[in-house]
Design a protein around this motif. Structure first.
Motif, short mmCIF file in Angstrom:
data_model
loop_
_atom_site.label_atom_id
_atom_site.label_comp_id
_atom_site.label_asym_id
_atom_site.label_seq_id
_atom_site.Cartn_x
_atom_site.Cartn_y
_atom_site.Cartn_z
N ILE A 1 0.83 -1.20 0.00
CA ILE A 1 0.00 0.00 0.00
C ILE A 1 0.87 1.25 0.00
CG2 ILE A 1 -1.63 1.35 1.39
CD1 ILE A 1 -2.91 -1.27 2.24
N LEU B 1 1.00 4.07 -2.95
CA LEU B 1 0.78 5.50 -2.70
C LEU B 1 1.94 6.34 -3.21
CD1 LEU B 1 -0.80 5.40 0.89
CD2 LEU B 1 -1.96 5.86 -1.29
N THR C 1 1.32 9.04 -6.33
CA THR C 1 1.33 10.46 -5.97
C THR C 1 1.72 11.37 -7.14
OG1 THR C 1 1.77 9.97 -3.64
CG2 THR C 1 2.35 12.18 -4.42
#
Length: 312
Positions: A51, A55, A59
């Motif tokens: 995870i 991310l 981004t």
């Protein structure tokens, strides 16, 4: 009488009984490898790490998307993350202006006309050659395959100028067919090497049974080899499409203003207008979203190809 009964009661040798369970345990161990991998990926720590990695990876994509929907003045004033608290900054004006830009839209379709034929030609030609190198006997097969493997170490920069001169003499320089032909030529060695190794793992008994049933080589290739090799073909198609879609070096040299792809068009916008974020951000996101869609469309076949290669 007792002598015969003693012989009859003598227990039979046991190695065969102990060998079969040993083979069964080994087979269960091999079969349980994907299961152990699935259990490892299902653990909480691994999922948390994945995870975080996702991310971090997403981004910049989110920042590019939000920047592409903000005006140039907003982008010049503060960062893209302010749009999360002030959604009023977001609009589709940049994309509307982008779609009205004939240079960008033309470059987008040029990219499609370069990437799709290149991918199809590489996959088709490599599949035919891979099957021939894996299962057909012909003079010089091993020597030719060694030449193909040797071409893997040839840098693409070595062939740029000689091929450019050759294309100029035959009228292909600065055209879309010239760019496609160059990508096909430099994409085939790896593709042939990959598919040949995958096809060679197919059991020989299956091909011999098909030949005994009267199947021709073309029928065996189309009805047996291609369905079994679908994961490898899908993986190769994804990689080849991404390589060509994101290429700028070859297109920068072999394409002119009428045949330039999106990467070269965006680079030209950056050179001419400096920080023209109103064109660069939506154009870059448009260039990025197509490969992402293609990857997720073929994700199942790609994962099957990777897992098949790891198990073998």
């Amino acid at each position: 009488m007792s002598h015969h009964s003693t012989i009859e009661r003598t227990p039979a040798p046991q190695p065969a009984k102990t060998d079969a369970p040993g083979r069964a345990r080994t087979a269960r161990g091999r079969r349980s490898t994907p299961g152990r991998l699935a259990r490892l990926l299902g653990s909480g720590l691994v999922q948390a790490v994945l995870i975080v990695v996702a991310l971090v990876w997403i981004t910049p994509l989110a920042g590019l998307f939000l920047s592409s929907m903000r005006s140039e003045s907003d982008n010049a004033t503060d960062g893209w993350w302010t749009a999360l608290t002030d959604p009023g900054q977001l609009s589709l004006d940049n994309y509307t202006a982008l779609l009205k830009d004939s240079d960008i839209t033309g470059a987008f379709w040029n990219t499609v006309l370069i990437s799709v034929p290149t991918t199809v030609l590489v996959v088709v030609l490599a599949a035919l050659a891979g099957y021939a190198f894996a299962w057909l006997e012909f003079p010089g097969r091993d020597a030719v395959f060694l030449v193909v493997v040797g071409l893997l170490v040839v840098p693409i920069q070595i062939g740029l100028l000689p091929v450019a001169k050759l294309f100029g003499s035959v009228g292909l320089f600065g055209t879309i067919p010239g760019v496609v032909l160059f990508h096909v030529a430099y994409g085939l060695p790896f593709a042939v090497f990959l598919l040949r190794n995958f096809f060679a793992e197919i059991p020989r008994e299956m091909l011999e049974a098909a030949r005994m049933d009267g199947g021709s080589e073309w029928r065996i290739f189309s009805r047996l080899i291609l369905p079994l090799g679908r994961p490898a073909l899908a993986s190769l198609a994804i990689f080849q499409f991404l390589w060509v879609w994101n290429d700028m070096l070859v297109a920068l040299l072999f394409a002119d203003s009428d045949s330039q792809p999106l990467t070269v068009a965006l680079q030209s916008e950056m050179r001419q207008f400096g920080s023209n974020i109103g064109v660069l951000a939506p154009g870059a996101f448009l260039s990025l979203v197509v490969p992402v869609v293609v990857f997720f469309a073929f994700q199942r076949h790609f994962v099957q190809g990777v897992m098949a290669g790891s198990v073998k």
